[in-house]
Design a protein around this motif. Structure first.
Motif, PDB file in Angstrom:
ATOM      1  N   HIS A  90       1.020  -4.838   1.120  1.00 33.13           N
ATOM      2  CA  HIS A  90       0.123  -5.981   1.317  1.00 33.13           C
ATOM      3  C   HIS A  90      -1.321  -5.584   1.077  1.00 33.13           C
ATOM      4  CE1 HIS A  90       3.017  -8.478   4.052  1.00 33.13           C
ATOM      5  NE2 HIS A  90       3.399  -8.442   2.791  1.00 33.13           N
ATOM      6  N   SER A 105      -0.710  -7.990   8.754  1.00 36.94           N
ATOM      7  CA  SER A 105      -0.924  -7.898   7.315  1.00 36.94           C
ATOM      8  C   SER A 105      -0.441  -9.179   6.651  1.00 36.94           C
ATOM      9  CB  SER A 105      -0.210  -6.681   6.728  1.00 36.94           C
ATOM     10  OG  SER A 105       1.188  -6.856   6.719  1.00 36.94           O
ATOM     11  N   LYS A 106      -0.932  -9.383   5.423  1.00 34.50           N
ATOM     12  CA  LYS A 106      -0.621 -10.612   4.696  1.00 34.50           C
ATOM     13  C   LYS A 106      -0.561 -10.284   3.211  1.00 34.50           C
ATOM     14  CE  LYS A 106      -3.932 -13.821   4.522  1.00 34.50           C
ATOM     15  NZ  LYS A 106      -4.264 -14.161   3.129  1.00 34.50           N
ATOM     16  N   ALA A 107       0.370 -10.932   2.520  1.00 32.20           N
ATOM     17  CA  ALA A 107       0.583 -10.592   1.116  1.00 32.20           C
ATOM     18  C   ALA A 107      -0.390 -11.291   0.182  1.00 32.20           C
ATOM     19  CB  ALA A 107       2.009 -10.931   0.711  1.00 32.20           C
TER      20      ALA A 107
END
Lengths: 110, 114
Positions: B29, B93-95
């Motif tokens: 990510h 977290s983030k994609a």
């Protein structure tokens, strides 16, 4: 600026319905809903994007009223497993961050 | 499934100590976040990062710094811990680069500063 959630806490019996509201003072692009059980990580429930859509996930659904800058989470025929703290997170267009409300603690009793 | 791992579940430190909280995600990510969770206040953003060596202040950055030397690792640093930094710290977290994507959270680190 944090969105405001209401109520802060709610106690239900199994099978009853609940509504949790999330209000923002800013124009919103997306609203996220998460549930956190005690001692665990918050878990994603759903995202709503501007356009006033309503989404569903089993007996949990949500709506997003873009004009009122509000979202509501609906829990139908609540189960014991629905207990936890529910957070809404809001982002405006182009936002770099997601801002969370203060949380709503939901307790489901048998 | 994406896994976000925080190195410690519980930490006890003394006032004035330098404290490192580590977070590692295994899904490549771009975006990583540090939140602080306090009763009645919800989750408040401390710092976030959109790329290696890049950092941005969140809503409550005072008393904290961060480091992101590798894509998978995001560290929160308390330069001189104080009692008002006793809290639950959550990494996420983030994609994707917009808010159509969800956050994946770690299990949290409960920090007590004595």
């Amino acid at each position: 600026q944090q969105p405001v959630q209401s109520p802060q806490a709610v106690i239900l019996r199994e099978g009853e319905d609940a509504v949790i509201n999330c209000s923002s003072s800013k124009a919103l692009y997306s609203v996220h809903w998460y549930r956190q059980k005690h001692g665990e990580a918050p878990v994603f429930l759903m995202i709503l994007l501007k356009g006033g859509e309503q989404k569903g996930h089993e007996k949990i659904s949500a709506s997003f009223n873009e004009k009122k800058q509000q979202s509501s989470l609906y829990l139908t025929a609540s189960q014991l497993s629905y207990s936890g703290t529910y957070f809404c997170g809001t982002a405006d267009q182009g936002a770099q961050k997601l801002v969370f409300g203060q949380g709503t603690r939901l307790t489901i009793n048998p | 499934d994406v896994k976000v791992t925080q190195s410690s579940r519980y930490l006890v430190k003394r006032t004035g100590e330098k404290v490192f909280l580590e977070c590692v995600q295994d899904m490549d990510h771009e975006n990583m976040f540090w939140y602080r969770q306090d009763p009645g206040l919800g989750l408040r953003l401390i710092y976030f990062s959109y790329d290696v060596k890049m950092k941005e202040k969140g809503d409550i950055p005072e008393g904290y710094s961060v480091s992101r030397e590798k894509k998978e690792r995001f560290s929160l640093i308390l330069e001189s811990a104080s009692t008002n930094q006793t809290s639950m710290y959550l990494c996420a977290s983030k994609a994707v680069d917009n808010w159509k994507g969800k956050l994946f959270f770690g299990s949290g680190t409960q920090l007590s500063v004595l």
